[in-house]
Scaffold this motif. Sequence first.
Motif, PDB file in Angstrom:
ATOM      1  N   HIS A  25      -2.773   7.618  10.633  1.00  6.18           N
ATOM      2  CA  HIS A  25      -1.372   7.208  10.593  1.00  6.18           C
ATOM      3  C   HIS A  25      -1.071   6.162  11.671  1.00  6.18           C
ATOM      4  CE1 HIS A  25      -0.371  10.183   7.599  1.00  6.18           C
ATOM      5  NE2 HIS A  25      -0.888  11.146   8.358  1.00  6.18           N
ATOM      6  N   HIS A  36      -8.204   4.367   6.575  1.00  3.85           N
ATOM      7  CA  HIS A  36      -8.269   4.929   7.918  1.00  3.85           C
ATOM      8  C   HIS A  36      -8.739   6.386   7.953  1.00  3.85           C
ATOM      9  CE1 HIS A  36      -6.490   1.282   9.338  1.00  3.85           C
ATOM     10  NE2 HIS A  36      -5.430   1.448   8.579  1.00  3.85           N
ATOM     11  N   THR A  96      -1.274  -1.770  11.667  1.00  2.00           N
ATOM     12  CA  THR A  96      -1.732  -2.866  10.815  1.00  2.00           C
ATOM     13  C   THR A  96      -0.772  -3.193   9.686  1.00  2.00           C
ATOM     14  OG1 THR A  96      -3.104  -1.248   9.650  1.00  2.00           O
ATOM     15  CG2 THR A  96      -4.188  -2.615  11.297  1.00  2.00           C
ATOM     16  N   GLY A  97       0.021  -2.255   9.213  1.00  2.00           N
ATOM     17  CA  GLY A  97       1.032  -2.538   8.191  1.00  2.00           C
ATOM     18  C   GLY A  97       0.576  -2.228   6.781  1.00  2.00           C
ATOM     19  N   VAL A  98       1.543  -2.061   5.918  1.00  2.00           N
ATOM     20  CA  VAL A  98       1.248  -1.674   4.535  1.00  2.00           C
ATOM     21  C   VAL A  98       1.681  -2.726   3.524  1.00  2.00           C
ATOM     22  CG1 VAL A  98       1.281   0.804   5.011  1.00  2.00           C
ATOM     23  CG2 VAL A  98       3.398  -0.355   4.354  1.00  2.00           C
ATOM     24  N   GLN A  99       2.178  -3.878   3.977  1.00  2.00           N
ATOM     25  CA  GLN A  99       2.671  -4.891   3.059  1.00  2.00           C
ATOM     26  C   GLN A  99       2.170  -6.273   3.448  1.00  2.00           C
ATOM     27  OE1 GLN A  99       6.911  -4.918   2.112  1.00  2.00           O
ATOM     28  NE2 GLN A  99       6.881  -7.131   2.371  1.00  2.00           N
ATOM     29  N   CYS A 136       0.861  -1.192   0.000  1.00  2.00           N
ATOM     30  CA  CYS A 136       0.000   0.000   0.000  1.00  2.00           C
ATOM     31  C   CYS A 136       0.890   1.232   0.000  1.00  2.00           C
ATOM     32  CB  CYS A 136      -0.909  -0.028   1.227  1.00  2.00           C
ATOM     33  SG  CYS A 136      -2.029   1.374   1.328  1.00  2.00           S
ATOM     34  N   ARG A 160      -3.229   4.009  13.000  1.00  2.00           N
ATOM     35  CA  ARG A 160      -3.881   2.758  12.604  1.00  2.00           C
ATOM     36  C   ARG A 160      -3.084   2.046  11.515  1.00  2.00           C
ATOM     37  NH1 ARG A 160      -9.452   6.045  12.313  1.00  2.00           N
ATOM     38  NH2 ARG A 160      -9.711   6.335  14.557  1.00  2.00           N
ATOM     39  N   ALA A 161      -2.559   2.807  10.546  1.00  2.00           N
ATOM     40  CA  ALA A 161      -1.754   2.200   9.480  1.00  2.00           C
ATOM     41  C   ALA A 161      -0.460   1.615  10.037  1.00  2.00           C
ATOM     42  CB  ALA A 161      -1.452   3.231   8.392  1.00  2.00           C
ATOM     43  N   SER A 204      -3.931   0.864   5.039  1.00  2.00           N
ATOM     44  CA  SER A 204      -3.104  -0.318   5.230  1.00  2.00           C
ATOM     45  C   SER A 204      -3.725  -1.515   4.533  1.00  2.00           C
ATOM     46  CB  SER A 204      -2.910  -0.586   6.724  1.00  2.00           C
ATOM     47  OG  SER A 204      -4.155  -0.718   7.379  1.00  2.00           O
ATOM     48  N   THR A 219       0.367   6.343   3.786  1.00  2.00           N
ATOM     49  CA  THR A 219       0.663   6.294   5.224  1.00  2.00           C
ATOM     50  C   THR A 219      -0.586   6.393   6.086  1.00  2.00           C
ATOM     51  OG1 THR A 219       1.007   8.682   5.304  1.00  2.00           O
ATOM     52  CG2 THR A 219       2.953   7.290   4.908  1.00  2.00           C
TER      53      THR A 219
END
Length: 140
Positions: free
Chosen positions: A92, A124, A98-101, A44, A94-95, A50, A47
């Motif tokens: 930001h 988010h 939880t992560g972006v990948q 993703c 929350r992301a 996620s 920022t």
Amino acid sequence: MSIRQSLAVLSFRAPRRGLLEITPDIVGWVAAQAIETGLLTLFCRHTSASLIIQENAAPQVRDDLENFFTLLAPESPGRYSHDDEGPDMPAHIRAALTGVQLSIPVIGARPALGTWQGVYLFEHRRRPTTREIACHLLGD
């Protein structure tokens, strides 16, 4: 055996804050690459959104997750110092949690998701937003 790779950036319109299932788009893209066995990486490019793998049968799971993150990182005026783009600091947080990948094995030209698993873009922010997911598939 010859290793091949495919790369694409898929765009998704998140109409609101919450979980948007993108599994059919991901499954379709993987199938079109004609790579039988490999590793799919989803990233993703934002920022304040996620990616997660989560239950895709019971909508209550999604509701409960959204409510939990609202309580965990509430939108509260004056609570955060970052406000350059409005009150989006909770997005930001929350992301970050939880992560972006995601990395997903590919078996039989399909992401090897479990029976009740789906891939979700977790938006988010409150307002509708277009998000980009970079997809990289490596395999044979």
